[in-house]
Design a protein around this motif. Structure first.
Motif, PDB file in Angstrom:
ATOM      1  N   ALA A  34       0.836  -1.202   0.000  1.00 43.97           N
ATOM      2  CA  ALA A  34       0.000   0.000   0.000  1.00 43.97           C
ATOM      3  C   ALA A  34       0.872   1.253   0.000  1.00 43.97           C
ATOM      4  CB  ALA A  34      -0.914  -0.004   1.219  1.00 43.97           C
ATOM      5  N   SER A  35       0.337   2.314  -0.597  1.00 43.33           N
ATOM      6  CA  SER A  35       1.028   3.596  -0.631  1.00 43.33           C
ATOM      7  C   SER A  35      -0.010   4.706  -0.473  1.00 43.33           C
ATOM      8  CB  SER A  35       1.777   3.769  -1.958  1.00 43.33           C
ATOM      9  OG  SER A  35       0.854   3.973  -3.026  1.00 43.33           O
ATOM     10  N   GLU A  36       0.423   5.934  -0.567  1.00 46.40           N
ATOM     11  CA  GLU A  36      -0.517   7.051  -0.469  1.00 46.40           C
ATOM     12  C   GLU A  36      -1.414   7.144  -1.702  1.00 46.40           C
ATOM     13  OE1 GLU A  36       1.252  11.116  -1.329  1.00 46.40           O
ATOM     14  OE2 GLU A  36       3.066   9.919  -0.947  1.00 46.40           O
ATOM     15  N   PHE A  37      -1.072   6.398  -2.763  1.00 44.93           N
ATOM     16  CA  PHE A  37      -1.826   6.443  -4.005  1.00 44.93           C
ATOM     17  C   PHE A  37      -2.719   5.231  -4.231  1.00 44.93           C
ATOM     18  CE2 PHE A  37       2.156   8.739  -4.657  1.00 44.93           C
ATOM     19  CZ  PHE A  37       1.645   9.997  -4.931  1.00 44.93           C
ATOM     20  N   PHE A  38      -2.397   4.109  -3.577  1.00 47.05           N
ATOM     21  CA  PHE A  38      -3.099   2.859  -3.841  1.00 47.05           C
ATOM     22  C   PHE A  38      -3.025   1.960  -2.620  1.00 47.05           C
ATOM     23  CE2 PHE A  38      -2.617  -1.639  -4.831  1.00 47.05           C
ATOM     24  CZ  PHE A  38      -3.754  -1.892  -5.589  1.00 47.05           C
ATOM     25  N   ALA A  39      -4.149   1.333  -2.301  1.00 40.08           N
ATOM     26  CA  ALA A  39      -4.182   0.297  -1.260  1.00 40.08           C
ATOM     27  C   ALA A  39      -5.259  -0.701  -1.649  1.00 40.08           C
ATOM     28  CB  ALA A  39      -4.468   0.902   0.111  1.00 40.08           C
ATOM     29  N   ALA A  40      -5.156  -1.899  -1.109  1.00 34.94           N
ATOM     30  CA  ALA A  40      -6.129  -2.940  -1.416  1.00 34.94           C
ATOM     31  C   ALA A  40      -6.325  -3.839  -0.210  1.00 34.94           C
ATOM     32  CB  ALA A  40      -5.649  -3.777  -2.605  1.00 34.94           C
ATOM     33  N   ILE A  41      -7.478  -4.470  -0.184  1.00 31.38           N
ATOM     34  CA  ILE A  41      -7.795  -5.489   0.817  1.00 31.38           C
ATOM     35  C   ILE A  41      -8.289  -6.707   0.039  1.00 31.38           C
ATOM     36  CG2 ILE A  41      -9.312  -6.150   2.728  1.00 31.38           C
ATOM     37  CD1 ILE A  41      -9.495  -3.135   3.419  1.00 31.38           C
ATOM     38  N   GLY A  42      -7.619  -7.830   0.210  1.00 29.50           N
ATOM     39  CA  GLY A  42      -8.071  -9.084  -0.371  1.00 29.50           C
ATOM     40  C   GLY A  42      -7.968  -9.206  -1.879  1.00 29.50           C
ATOM     41  N   MET A  43      -7.107  -8.446  -2.498  1.00 28.48           N
ATOM     42  CA  MET A  43      -7.001  -8.497  -3.959  1.00 28.48           C
ATOM     43  C   MET A  43      -6.349  -9.776  -4.462  1.00 28.48           C
ATOM     44  SD  MET A  43      -8.570  -6.202  -5.529  1.00 28.48           S
ATOM     45  CE  MET A  43      -7.938  -6.546  -7.155  1.00 28.48           C
ATOM     46  N   TYR A  44      -5.663 -10.482  -3.613  1.00 32.17           N
ATOM     47  CA  TYR A  44      -4.931 -11.657  -4.070  1.00 32.17           C
ATOM     48  C   TYR A  44      -5.553 -12.940  -3.549  1.00 32.17           C
ATOM     49  CZ  TYR A  44      -2.006  -7.741  -5.054  1.00 32.17           C
ATOM     50  OH  TYR A  44      -1.566  -6.524  -5.499  1.00 32.17           O
ATOM     51  N   GLY A  45      -6.803 -12.840  -3.115  1.00 33.98           N
ATOM     52  CA  GLY A  45      -7.529 -14.017  -2.648  1.00 33.98           C
ATOM     53  C   GLY A  45      -8.460 -14.530  -3.724  1.00 33.98           C
ATOM     54  N   ASP A  46      -9.413 -15.347  -3.316  1.00 31.27           N
ATOM     55  CA  ASP A  46     -10.335 -15.961  -4.258  1.00 31.27           C
ATOM     56  C   ASP A  46     -11.496 -15.052  -4.652  1.00 31.27           C
ATOM     57  OD1 ASP A  46      -8.851 -18.288  -4.295  1.00 31.27           O
ATOM     58  OD2 ASP A  46      -9.984 -19.176  -2.646  1.00 31.27           O
ATOM     59  N   GLY A  47     -11.942 -14.226  -3.751  1.00 27.31           N
ATOM     60  CA  GLY A  47     -13.126 -13.417  -4.019  1.00 27.31           C
ATOM     61  C   GLY A  47     -12.781 -12.016  -4.478  1.00 27.31           C
ATOM     62  N   PRO A  48     -13.792 -11.199  -4.655  1.00 25.76           N
ATOM     63  CA  PRO A  48     -13.553  -9.816  -5.039  1.00 25.76           C
ATOM     64  C   PRO A  48     -12.744  -9.080  -3.967  1.00 25.76           C
ATOM     65  CG  PRO A  48     -15.866 -10.380  -5.291  1.00 25.76           C
ATOM     66  CD  PRO A  48     -15.202 -11.510  -4.555  1.00 25.76           C
ATOM     67  N   GLY A  49     -11.940  -8.160  -4.411  1.00 21.12           N
ATOM     68  CA  GLY A  49     -11.149  -7.349  -3.496  1.00 21.12           C
ATOM     69  C   GLY A  49     -11.779  -5.983  -3.291  1.00 21.12           C
ATOM     70  N   TRP A  50     -11.122  -5.217  -2.469  1.00 21.19           N
ATOM     71  CA  TRP A  50     -11.500  -3.834  -2.206  1.00 21.19           C
ATOM     72  C   TRP A  50     -10.307  -2.982  -2.599  1.00 21.19           C
ATOM     73  CZ3 TRP A  50     -15.940  -2.414   0.936  1.00 21.19           C
ATOM     74  CH2 TRP A  50     -16.751  -3.494   1.259  1.00 21.19           C
ATOM     75  N   LEU A  51     -10.500  -2.018  -3.513  1.00 23.85           N
ATOM     76  CA  LEU A  51      -9.421  -1.138  -3.963  1.00 23.85           C
ATOM     77  C   LEU A  51      -9.675   0.280  -3.493  1.00 23.85           C
ATOM     78  CD1 LEU A  51      -8.910  -2.161  -7.701  1.00 23.85           C
ATOM     79  CD2 LEU A  51      -7.487  -2.748  -5.754  1.00 23.85           C
ATOM     80  N   PHE A  52      -8.590   0.957  -3.167  1.00 28.81           N
ATOM     81  CA  PHE A  52      -8.648   2.341  -2.730  1.00 28.81           C
ATOM     82  C   PHE A  52      -7.614   3.112  -3.552  1.00 28.81           C
ATOM     83  CE2 PHE A  52      -9.696  -0.642   0.549  1.00 28.81           C
ATOM     84  CZ  PHE A  52     -10.923  -0.185   1.002  1.00 28.81           C
ATOM     85  N   LEU A  53      -8.089   4.047  -4.384  1.00 32.30           N
ATOM     86  CA  LEU A  53      -7.223   4.762  -5.311  1.00 32.30           C
ATOM     87  C   LEU A  53      -7.292   6.256  -5.053  1.00 32.30           C
ATOM     88  CD1 LEU A  53      -8.362   2.927  -8.549  1.00 32.30           C
ATOM     89  CD2 LEU A  53      -6.410   2.361  -7.095  1.00 32.30           C
TER      90      LEU A  53
END
Length: 117
Positions: A34-53
């Protein structure tokens, strides 16, 4: 192939604050990298992830929360969805990620891209 939900995406003024909030709500950690420009939760799992841009300023007329659809052959899916009535807004290639932003017939924004491992 068929499109699947890849992520629920948030355009943020403060990526860290928003990702941390949802991490606590979901009781799931923010993914590494994660950085000040991008973060994610669960993007590398089986289900849908949560992206923060980071999106400052937010684009006029674009909802700050939208769905990201994924398919290994996403350019063909973009063309298929445009033929169904979507409007192609723009193509992007940022931080090694490629996607296309579209509008549905009601003007709702969504993206189609490729899931990255």
């Amino acid at each position: 192939m068929s499109l699947t939900l890849g992520a629920v995406t948030f355009d943020c003024l403060d990526v860290t604050r928003t990702a941390t909030f949802w991490s606590q709500v979901l009781e799931r950690p923010v993914d590494a990298g994660a950085s000040e420009f991008f973060a994610a939760i669960g993007m590398y799992g089986d289900g849908p992830g949560w992206l923060f841009l980071r999106a400052e300023p937010r684009a006029a007329g674009k909802a700050p929360v939208h769905v990201d659809l994924v398919d290994p052959d996403y350019p063909a899916e973009v063309e298929r969805v445009v033929a169904l009535g979507a409007e192609r807004v723009a193509d992007f290639d940022e931080y090694g990620v490629r996607w296309t932003t579209l509008l549905d017939p009601e003007g709702n924004c969504f993206d189609i891209g490729r899931r990255h491992a």
